[in-house]
Write a protein that holds these residues in place. Structure first.
Motif, PDB file in Angstrom:
ATOM      1  N   ASN A   1      51.325 137.107  68.790  1.00 38.48           N
ATOM      2  CA  ASN A   1      50.665 135.970  68.069  1.00 38.48           C
ATOM      3  C   ASN A   1      49.706 135.327  69.079  1.00 38.48           C
ATOM      4  OD1 ASN A   1      51.409 134.804  65.075  1.00 38.48           O
ATOM      5  ND2 ASN A   1      53.273 135.644  65.927  1.00 38.48           N
ATOM      6  N   ILE A   2      50.067 135.057  70.241  1.00 32.07           N
ATOM      7  CA  ILE A   2      49.288 134.654  71.042  1.00 32.07           C
ATOM      8  C   ILE A   2      47.924 135.203  71.592  1.00 32.07           C
ATOM      9  CG2 ILE A   2      49.152 133.608  73.846  1.00 32.07           C
ATOM     10  CD1 ILE A   2      52.125 132.669  73.280  1.00 32.07           C
ATOM     11  N   ARG A   3      48.310 136.419  71.593  1.00 34.95           N
ATOM     12  CA  ARG A   3      47.180 137.430  72.063  1.00 34.95           C
ATOM     13  C   ARG A   3      46.197 138.006  70.879  1.00 34.95           C
ATOM     14  NH1 ARG A   3      46.725 139.425  76.964  1.00 34.95           N
ATOM     15  NH2 ARG A   3      48.765 139.508  78.209  1.00 34.95           N
ATOM     16  N   TYR A   4      46.629 137.443  69.507  1.00 33.86           N
ATOM     17  CA  TYR A   4      45.953 137.796  68.376  1.00 33.86           C
ATOM     18  C   TYR A   4      44.583 137.613  68.629  1.00 33.86           C
ATOM     19  CZ  TYR A   4      44.314 138.637  63.858  1.00 33.86           C
ATOM     20  OH  TYR A   4      43.735 139.054  62.584  1.00 33.86           O
ATOM     21  N   GLY A   5      43.410 138.409  68.377  1.00 38.18           N
ATOM     22  CA  GLY A   5      42.135 138.102  68.598  1.00 38.18           C
ATOM     23  C   GLY A   5      41.524 137.720  70.082  1.00 38.18           C
ATOM     24  N   ALA A   6      42.623 137.883  70.920  1.00 38.96           N
ATOM     25  CA  ALA A   6      42.307 137.596  72.416  1.00 38.96           C
ATOM     26  C   ALA A   6      43.049 138.470  73.206  1.00 38.96           C
ATOM     27  CB  ALA A   6      42.350 136.224  72.970  1.00 38.96           C
ATOM     28  N   ALA A   7      42.888 139.954  72.887  1.00 39.50           N
ATOM     29  CA  ALA A   7      44.014 140.701  73.345  1.00 39.50           C
ATOM     30  C   ALA A   7      43.659 140.795  74.914  1.00 39.50           C
ATOM     31  CB  ALA A   7      43.659 142.193  72.884  1.00 39.50           C
ATOM     32  N   ASP A   8      42.458 140.666  75.731  1.00 40.05           N
ATOM     33  CA  ASP A   8      42.446 140.933  77.102  1.00 40.05           C
ATOM     34  C   ASP A   8      42.566 139.495  77.895  1.00 40.05           C
ATOM     35  OD1 ASP A   8      42.148 143.621  76.877  1.00 40.05           O
ATOM     36  OD2 ASP A   8      39.867 143.283  76.395  1.00 40.05           O
ATOM     37  N   ALA A   9      42.793 138.461  77.265  1.00 41.18           N
ATOM     38  CA  ALA A   9      42.881 136.965  77.871  1.00 41.18           C
ATOM     39  C   ALA A   9      43.962 137.051  78.603  1.00 41.18           C
ATOM     40  CB  ALA A   9      42.738 136.016  76.758  1.00 41.18           C
ATOM     41  N   PRO A  10      44.146 136.294  79.671  1.00 37.49           N
ATOM     42  CA  PRO A  10      45.374 136.145  80.260  1.00 37.49           C
ATOM     43  C   PRO A  10      45.950 134.804  79.810  1.00 37.49           C
ATOM     44  CG  PRO A  10      43.483 134.922  81.612  1.00 37.49           C
ATOM     45  CD  PRO A  10      42.954 135.978  80.423  1.00 37.49           C
ATOM     46  N   VAL A  11      47.453 135.071  79.565  1.00 36.15           N
ATOM     47  CA  VAL A  11      48.343 134.122  78.849  1.00 36.15           C
ATOM     48  C   VAL A  11      49.248 133.307  79.688  1.00 36.15           C
ATOM     49  CG1 VAL A  11      48.210 135.621  76.808  1.00 36.15           C
ATOM     50  CG2 VAL A  11      50.194 135.611  78.492  1.00 36.15           C
ATOM     51  N   TYR A  12      49.308 133.644  81.029  1.00 37.46           N
ATOM     52  CA  TYR A  12      50.511 132.961  81.793  1.00 37.46           C
ATOM     53  C   TYR A  12      50.070 131.328  81.782  1.00 37.46           C
ATOM     54  CZ  TYR A  12      53.292 131.375  85.518  1.00 37.46           C
ATOM     55  OH  TYR A  12      53.877 130.423  86.127  1.00 37.46           O
ATOM     56  N   GLU A  13      49.068 131.030  82.154  1.00 40.64           N
ATOM     57  CA  GLU A  13      48.791 129.551  82.389  1.00 40.64           C
ATOM     58  C   GLU A  13      49.042 128.906  81.121  1.00 40.64           C
ATOM     59  OE1 GLU A  13      47.760 126.503  85.024  1.00 40.64           O
ATOM     60  OE2 GLU A  13      48.669 128.286  85.083  1.00 40.64           O
ATOM     61  N   CYS A  14      48.512 129.185  80.051  1.00 38.62           N
ATOM     62  CA  CYS A  14      48.846 128.629  78.788  1.00 38.62           C
ATOM     63  C   CYS A  14      50.233 128.800  78.298  1.00 38.62           C
ATOM     64  CB  CYS A  14      48.017 129.478  77.284  1.00 38.62           C
ATOM     65  SG  CYS A  14      46.111 129.312  77.802  1.00 38.62           S
ATOM     66  N   VAL A  15      51.113 129.775  78.355  1.00 33.46           N
ATOM     67  CA  VAL A  15      52.246 129.953  78.140  1.00 33.46           C
ATOM     68  C   VAL A  15      53.126 128.702  78.974  1.00 33.46           C
ATOM     69  CG1 VAL A  15      54.464 131.289  78.359  1.00 33.46           C
ATOM     70  CG2 VAL A  15      52.215 132.135  77.230  1.00 33.46           C
ATOM     71  N   ARG A  16      52.791 128.710  80.171  1.00 38.28           N
ATOM     72  CA  ARG A  16      53.541 127.950  81.454  1.00 38.28           C
ATOM     73  C   ARG A  16      53.340 126.425  80.954  1.00 38.28           C
ATOM     74  NH1 ARG A  16      52.291 124.518  85.087  1.00 38.28           N
ATOM     75  NH2 ARG A  16      49.952 124.797  84.817  1.00 38.28           N
ATOM     76  N   VAL A  17      52.129 126.231  80.666  1.00 42.13           N
ATOM     77  CA  VAL A  17      51.878 124.779  80.403  1.00 42.13           C
ATOM     78  C   VAL A  17      52.869 123.932  78.940  1.00 42.13           C
ATOM     79  CG1 VAL A  17      50.382 122.709  79.469  1.00 42.13           C
ATOM     80  CG2 VAL A  17      49.580 124.614  81.350  1.00 42.13           C
ATOM     81  N   VAL A  18      52.893 125.052  78.116  1.00 44.35           N
ATOM     82  CA  VAL A  18      53.962 124.611  76.928  1.00 44.35           C
ATOM     83  C   VAL A  18      55.138 125.138  77.126  1.00 44.35           C
ATOM     84  CG1 VAL A  18      51.772 124.174  75.387  1.00 44.35           C
ATOM     85  CG2 VAL A  18      52.728 126.424  75.522  1.00 44.35           C
ATOM     86  N   GLU A  19      55.622 125.707  78.203  1.00 39.98           N
ATOM     87  CA  GLU A  19      56.790 126.206  78.550  1.00 39.98           C
ATOM     88  C   GLU A  19      57.676 126.942  77.442  1.00 39.98           C
ATOM     89  OE1 GLU A  19      59.204 122.545  79.224  1.00 39.98           O
ATOM     90  OE2 GLU A  19      57.976 121.932  80.786  1.00 39.98           O
ATOM     91  N   ILE A  20      56.849 128.238  77.031  1.00 38.55           N
ATOM     92  CA  ILE A  20      57.491 129.148  76.316  1.00 38.55           C
ATOM     93  C   ILE A  20      57.716 130.622  76.743  1.00 38.55           C
ATOM     94  CG2 ILE A  20      56.662 127.907  74.080  1.00 38.55           C
ATOM     95  CD1 ILE A  20      54.373 129.917  73.848  1.00 38.55           C
TER      96      ILE A  20
END
Length: 223
Positions: free
Chosen positions: A95-114
């Motif tokens: 779901n997070i990568r949908y439409g942004a498959a190559d985008a880094p997710v770690y920082e976004c995931v870390r900030v919202v603690e999931i």
């Protein structure tokens, strides 16, 4: 953030939306009763709804102006609708990568603690967890502006403060500008520096949140 809304207008069910405002705070509230046009205004800024007339400019980039209309996918605006709009058949990570498959997710995931939720399906999550997934998905494309439509709707009071904490972290750590829609002045006091008050599609006040969000508001069917 500098957002210019100049005569942004289109018809709604019972009146026309017609908004003029110039906003510069990193977090701005859009406040007013249900049916005042708050969600419709967000949809216009996001590029999901084209104004009949008017001008929308973000940080000197023109999105709408006469014949000019930049599609939503080219605006770099993150939008979290009331219902989250997650895909139930996908995992949290997909779901997070949908439409942004190559985008880094770690920082976004870390900030919202999931981090611990990435392998789970969204149908197994609580309302608060789903809201955090929707926030991470909006953030992963590095938006210039984040639009939040009633982000605490449907959550119990115990979760309100925690989600607001995550939103403040997004604002302060990632430096993402936000427009925050609500009809609850207590929410605005906890997140927004300035507020635009809408009544029946018109701006009736703009100013510091403490000064304008507590003013009486009329119902959508009022005079």
């Amino acid at each position: 953030m500098k957002l210019e809304l100049d005569g942004v207008s289109f018809p709604l069910a019972h009146f026309d939306l017609d908004v003029t405002a110039r906003l510069s705070s990193i977090t701005t509230g859009i406040f007013g009763p249900s049916g005042a046009g708050k969600t419709s205004l967000l949809e216009a800024i996001a590029g999901l709804r084209r104004p009949r007339r008017g001008r929308i400019v973000l940080d000197d980039r023109v999105f709408d102006d006469g014949d000019v209309h930049v599609p939503a996918r080219h605006r770099r605006i993150g939008y979290v609708p009331q219902e989250n709009a997650l895909f139930p058949h996908m995992s949290v990570l997909r779901n997070i990568r949908y439409g942004a498959a190559d985008a880094p997710v770690y920082e976004c995931v870390r900030v919202v603690e999931i981090e611990h939720l990435l392998a789970r399906r969204v149908t197994t999550l609580s309302g608060g967890e789903q809201k955090r997934v929707a926030l991470a998905r909006a953030l992963v494309t590095a938006p210039r502006l984040l639009l939040l439509d009633e982000p605490l709707a449907g959550l119990d009071r115990a979760l309100h403060g925690r989600i607001l904490d995550y939103l403040r972290r997004i604002r302060d750590e990632l430096r993402v500008a936000m427009l925050y829609v609500t009809h609850d002045p207590e929410e605005l006091a906890g997140i927004a520096e300035e507020t635009v008050v809408l009544e029946r599609g018109r701006v009736v006040a703009v100013g510091k949140t403490a000064e304008v969000a507590g003013r009486p508001i009329i119902s959508p069917g009022g005079p």
